[in-house]
Design an enzyme around this catalytic site. Structure first.
Site, PDB file in Angstrom:
ATOM      1  N   ASN A 108      29.154  37.548  38.369  1.00 40.37           N
ATOM      2  CA  ASN A 108      30.550  37.988  38.439  1.00 40.37           C
ATOM      3  C   ASN A 108      31.410  36.752  38.200  1.00 40.37           C
ATOM      4  O   ASN A 108      31.536  35.899  39.069  1.00 40.37           O
ATOM      5  CB  ASN A 108      30.828  38.606  39.815  1.00 40.37           C
ATOM      6  CG  ASN A 108      32.275  39.036  39.969  1.00 40.37           C
ATOM      7  OD1 ASN A 108      33.063  38.953  39.017  1.00 40.37           O
ATOM      8  ND2 ASN A 108      32.638  39.484  41.154  1.00 40.37           N
ATOM      9  N   TRP A 109      31.989  36.689  37.014  1.00 44.83           N
ATOM     10  CA  TRP A 109      32.722  35.492  36.607  1.00 44.83           C
ATOM     11  C   TRP A 109      34.110  35.386  37.243  1.00 44.83           C
ATOM     12  O   TRP A 109      34.769  34.362  37.119  1.00 44.83           O
ATOM     13  CB  TRP A 109      32.859  35.480  35.088  1.00 44.83           C
ATOM     14  CG  TRP A 109      31.734  34.786  34.391  1.00 44.83           C
ATOM     15  CD1 TRP A 109      30.619  34.236  34.966  1.00 44.83           C
ATOM     16  CD2 TRP A 109      31.634  34.545  32.982  1.00 44.83           C
ATOM     17  NE1 TRP A 109      29.840  33.670  33.994  1.00 44.83           N
ATOM     18  CE2 TRP A 109      30.425  33.846  32.771  1.00 44.83           C
ATOM     19  CE3 TRP A 109      32.437  34.857  31.887  1.00 44.83           C
ATOM     20  CZ2 TRP A 109      30.014  33.450  31.498  1.00 44.83           C
ATOM     21  CZ3 TRP A 109      32.020  34.469  30.626  1.00 44.83           C
ATOM     22  CH2 TRP A 109      30.830  33.768  30.428  1.00 44.83           C
ATOM     23  N   LYS A 110      34.589  36.484  37.825  1.00 47.07           N
ATOM     24  CA  LYS A 110      35.937  36.484  38.425  1.00 47.07           C
ATOM     25  C   LYS A 110      36.949  35.956  37.388  1.00 47.07           C
ATOM     26  O   LYS A 110      36.926  36.443  36.263  1.00 47.07           O
ATOM     27  CB  LYS A 110      35.909  35.707  39.733  1.00 47.07           C
ATOM     28  CG  LYS A 110      34.780  36.240  40.651  1.00 47.07           C
ATOM     29  CD  LYS A 110      34.858  35.819  42.063  1.00 47.07           C
ATOM     30  CE  LYS A 110      33.661  36.398  42.828  1.00 47.07           C
ATOM     31  NZ  LYS A 110      33.678  36.120  44.242  1.00 47.07           N
TER      32      LYS A 110
ATOM     33  N   HIS B 212      35.033  45.793  44.607  1.00 50.18           N
ATOM     34  CA  HIS B 212      34.763  44.423  45.087  1.00 50.18           C
ATOM     35  C   HIS B 212      35.749  44.068  46.196  1.00 50.18           C
ATOM     36  O   HIS B 212      36.913  44.471  46.142  1.00 50.18           O
ATOM     37  CB  HIS B 212      34.882  43.431  43.926  1.00 50.18           C
ATOM     38  CG  HIS B 212      34.356  42.074  44.272  1.00 50.18           C
ATOM     39  ND1 HIS B 212      35.077  41.181  45.029  1.00 50.18           N
ATOM     40  CD2 HIS B 212      33.162  41.490  44.020  1.00 50.18           C
ATOM     41  CE1 HIS B 212      34.349  40.090  45.204  1.00 50.18           C
ATOM     42  NE2 HIS B 212      33.179  40.255  44.595  1.00 50.18           N
TER      43      HIS B 212
ATOM     44  N   GLU C 202      27.708  43.516  49.672  1.00 51.94           N
ATOM     45  CA  GLU C 202      28.347  42.205  49.669  1.00 51.94           C
ATOM     46  C   GLU C 202      29.102  42.006  50.975  1.00 51.94           C
ATOM     47  O   GLU C 202      30.274  42.402  51.085  1.00 51.94           O
ATOM     48  CB  GLU C 202      29.334  42.088  48.498  1.00 51.94           C
ATOM     49  CG  GLU C 202      28.678  42.081  47.134  1.00 51.94           C
ATOM     50  CD  GLU C 202      29.417  41.164  46.164  1.00 51.94           C
ATOM     51  OE1 GLU C 202      28.762  40.339  45.533  1.00 51.94           O
ATOM     52  OE2 GLU C 202      30.656  41.268  46.060  1.00 51.94           O
TER      53      GLU C 202
ATOM     54  N   GLY D 268      31.855  33.613  48.841  1.00 50.08           N
ATOM     55  CA  GLY D 268      32.654  32.405  48.608  1.00 50.08           C
ATOM     56  C   GLY D 268      32.505  31.353  49.687  1.00 50.08           C
ATOM     57  O   GLY D 268      33.288  30.403  49.742  1.00 50.08           O
TER      58      GLY D 268
ATOM     59  N   GLY E 104      28.441  35.238  42.385  1.00 52.50           N
ATOM     60  CA  GLY E 104      29.740  34.684  42.003  1.00 52.50           C
ATOM     61  C   GLY E 104      29.582  33.271  41.461  1.00 52.50           C
ATOM     62  O   GLY E 104      29.204  33.062  40.307  1.00 52.50           O
TER      63      GLY E 104
END
Ligand code: 13P
Length: 257
Positions: free
Chosen positions: A12-14, A101, A171, A177, A238
């Site tokens: 997930n490149w955000k 998300h 998640e 993060g 991530g």
């Protein structure tokens, strides 16, 4: 895209990388690493959820993976400024989308909106990664009931025949993060709760078919243990997917026999 090769490894490149040129370079270098891998990788060995604007370009150069979106609109009324619907993403080269998300929820996505997104994406035959996870854990385990209720509410508009294209990503918000992932044991318990929720909605046969992923501080050191011990069919990654070397190591480790 119903028959999937496991494990399902999704980056997930955000909001990275900053430019299309960097994104193209990343995918080309990643594919070069996959091609020269000593480990025999499946034909399609990874997924990347990228910023929407990159999708048509990346899907042109991506041969060994799937490119998808990080969110989608659930209303196809034609008059919603700034929204992108599943058919548009699919026709622009997307193979899948993420929905629900925690970072989208934190920006105000409601349960009702999420249920429309899930229904529209799945009706459009789009592979759909539905994210769910607790903000915090309580000793009594009430969060498990809350997760089950979330699954039930979010999938309220989805008929069971559409479950083929559904993937659930566990998640835990507290693990995203940060520095501390869930343990494989903690992950395993939630996978059971999620399957129980799916079985209650659609019956055990449908519940068994749905693939479940883990996401939250996955690194090349811990990736494989979630698959081996955490009871999941893959990972949603991530930060570690934004680094070519680390992401390619994860892809290779996870596909190694
Ligand atoms: P990190 O792997 O950076 O914790 O992010 C997880 C995530 O949000 C994947 O969707």
């Amino acid at each position: 895209m119903n028959k999937r090769t496991l494990p399902i490894i999704i980056g997930n490149w955000k909001t990275t990388p900053a430019t299309l040129q960097d994104a193209l370079k990343f995918v080309k270098q990643l594919e070069a690493k996959c091609k020269t891998s000593k480990i025999k990788l499946p034909k399609k060995s990874y997924y990347l959820a990228t910023p929407d604007i990159f999708i048509p370009y990346l899907s042109d150069v991506c041969k060994l993976g799937f490119i998808g979106s990080q969110n989608v609109s659930g209303l196809s009324l034609g008059q919603i400024t700034g929204a992108t619907i599943p058919s548009q993403l699919l026709s622009g080269g997307a193979d899948f989308t993420i929905i629900g998300h925690s970072e989208v929820r934190a920006r105000g996505e409601t349960a009702e909106e999420r249920s429309h997104k899930l229904a529209l994406a799945l009706q459009s035959k789009m592979t759909t990664i539905f994210c769910v996870g607790e903000k915090t854990r309580d000793k009594e385990g009430e969060y498990l009931g809350e997760l089950e209720a979330d699954v039930k509410e979010s999938l309220s508009l989805v008929t069971r025949s559409l479950f083929d294209n559904l993937i659930i990503a566990y998640e835990p918000v507290w693990a995203i993060g940060g520095k501390t992932p869930a343990t494989p044991q903690e992950c395993f318990e939630v996978v059971i709760a999620l399957r129980r929720a799916l079985a209650n909605i659609a019956g055990i046969d449908y519940a068994k078919k749905v693939h479940v992923l883990y996401g939250g501080t996955v690194t090349d050191d811990n990736a494989r243990t979630f698959i081996d011990e955490g009871g999941v069919d893959g990972l949603l990654i991530g930060r570690a997917s934004q680094d070519i070397n680390e992401f390619s190591r994860i892809i290779k480790n996870c596909h190694a026999k």
